[in-house]
Motif scaffolding. Structure first.
Motif, mmCIF file in Angstrom:
data_model
loop_
_atom_site.group_PDB
_atom_site.id
_atom_site.type_symbol
_atom_site.label_atom_id
_atom_site.label_comp_id
_atom_site.label_asym_id
_atom_site.label_seq_id
_atom_site.Cartn_x
_atom_site.Cartn_y
_atom_site.Cartn_z
ATOM 1 N N GLN A 136 22.203 -17.167 7.313
ATOM 2 C CA GLN A 136 21.254 -16.165 7.819
ATOM 3 C C GLN A 136 19.976 -16.145 6.971
ATOM 4 O O GLN A 136 18.878 -16.022 7.509
ATOM 5 N N ASP A 137 20.120 -16.263 5.653
ATOM 6 C CA ASP A 137 18.955 -16.291 4.767
ATOM 7 C C ASP A 137 18.070 -17.499 5.047
ATOM 8 O O ASP A 137 16.842 -17.402 5.037
ATOM 9 N N GLU A 138 18.686 -18.646 5.283
ATOM 10 C CA GLU A 138 17.912 -19.855 5.555
ATOM 11 C C GLU A 138 17.173 -19.746 6.886
ATOM 12 O O GLU A 138 16.022 -20.163 6.999
ATOM 13 N N ILE A 139 17.830 -19.178 7.889
ATOM 14 C CA ILE A 139 17.176 -18.999 9.191
ATOM 15 C C ILE A 139 16.006 -18.034 9.060
ATOM 16 O O ILE A 139 14.888 -18.318 9.512
ATOM 17 N N SER A 140 16.235 -16.894 8.422
ATOM 18 C CA SER A 140 15.164 -15.906 8.230
ATOM 19 C C SER A 140 14.037 -16.482 7.378
ATOM 20 O O SER A 140 12.858 -16.248 7.656
ATOM 21 N N GLY A 141 14.392 -17.234 6.355
ATOM 22 C CA GLY A 141 13.386 -17.850 5.481
ATOM 23 C C GLY A 141 12.514 -18.844 6.226
ATOM 24 O O GLY A 141 11.302 -18.924 5.991
ATOM 25 N N ALA A 142 13.106 -19.617 7.133
ATOM 26 C CA ALA A 142 12.330 -20.581 7.913
ATOM 27 C C ALA A 142 11.300 -19.861 8.778
ATOM 28 O O ALA A 142 10.120 -20.246 8.817
#
Length: 180
Positions: A136-142
């Motif tokens: 979830q963090d990687e998706i939001s970060g992208a």
């Protein structure tokens, strides 16, 4: 032998003291509220039984996890450190050339436009929760990095200086389309 009366402690005020201590600790203690992951359902889906929308295969970025917390992205096993750059390249691809603000490589196998790009996340029930949070963090970060880049290049401002209307503009340019 004579029995002496031993002095007793007056316990009448003990309850008052305990009550005052209880009140003191209740008033001075802060209780942190867990906020969780903030996600909002699309407005056209709320209250509907069938919330399905057909998405072209090239506009769908599929992330699947298994019980061992391993990651597979678009049928390719991948480490979580590569997820964000791969997702950014997918969203910002602009395969049809319609996007005026995209800087992608225009691959025909990736998304046509950021507004048409969807991320499908399928998490196995036995996947570790911290691994799910990392995804979830990687998706939001992208999405955050793409919006930051949009603010810098198109609006000529850092994301922290945007007005409410400009924030809405960046969200429309790169909408967060997640299917779980």
């Amino acid at each position: 032998m004579s029995r002496r009366n031993s002095p007793s402690v007056n316990s009448g005020s003990m309850a008052d003291i305990a009550f005052l201590l209880l009140i003191f600790f209740l008033l001075t203690t802060t209780i942190s509220a867990e906020k969780g992951i903030k996600r909002q359902l699309p407005l056209d889906c709320i209250g509907q039984e069938n919330c399905s929308k057909s998405v072209a295969e090239e506009n769908l970025f599929t992330i699947v996890t298994n019980a061992k917390s391993e990651l597979m992205v678009n049928n390719e096993i991948m480490s979580i450190s590569l997820l964000r750059p791969k997702l950014k390249a997918f969203i910002d691809n602009n395969s049809k050339g319609y996007c005026t603000y995209c800087s992608g490589e225009q691959s025909p196998s990736s998304s046509q436009h950021p507004t048409k790009a969807f991320v499908a996340l399928d998490v196995h029930p036995k996947t570790k929760y911290d691994f799910y949070i990392q995804i979830q963090d990687e998706i939001s970060g992208a999405y955050y990095e793409l919006r930051e880049h949009y603010a810098q290049t198109i609006l000529n401002k850092p994301a922290s200086d945007l007005t409410r209307e400009e924030i809405q503009t960046t969200r429309k340019a790169y909408p967060f389309n997640l299917i779980e």
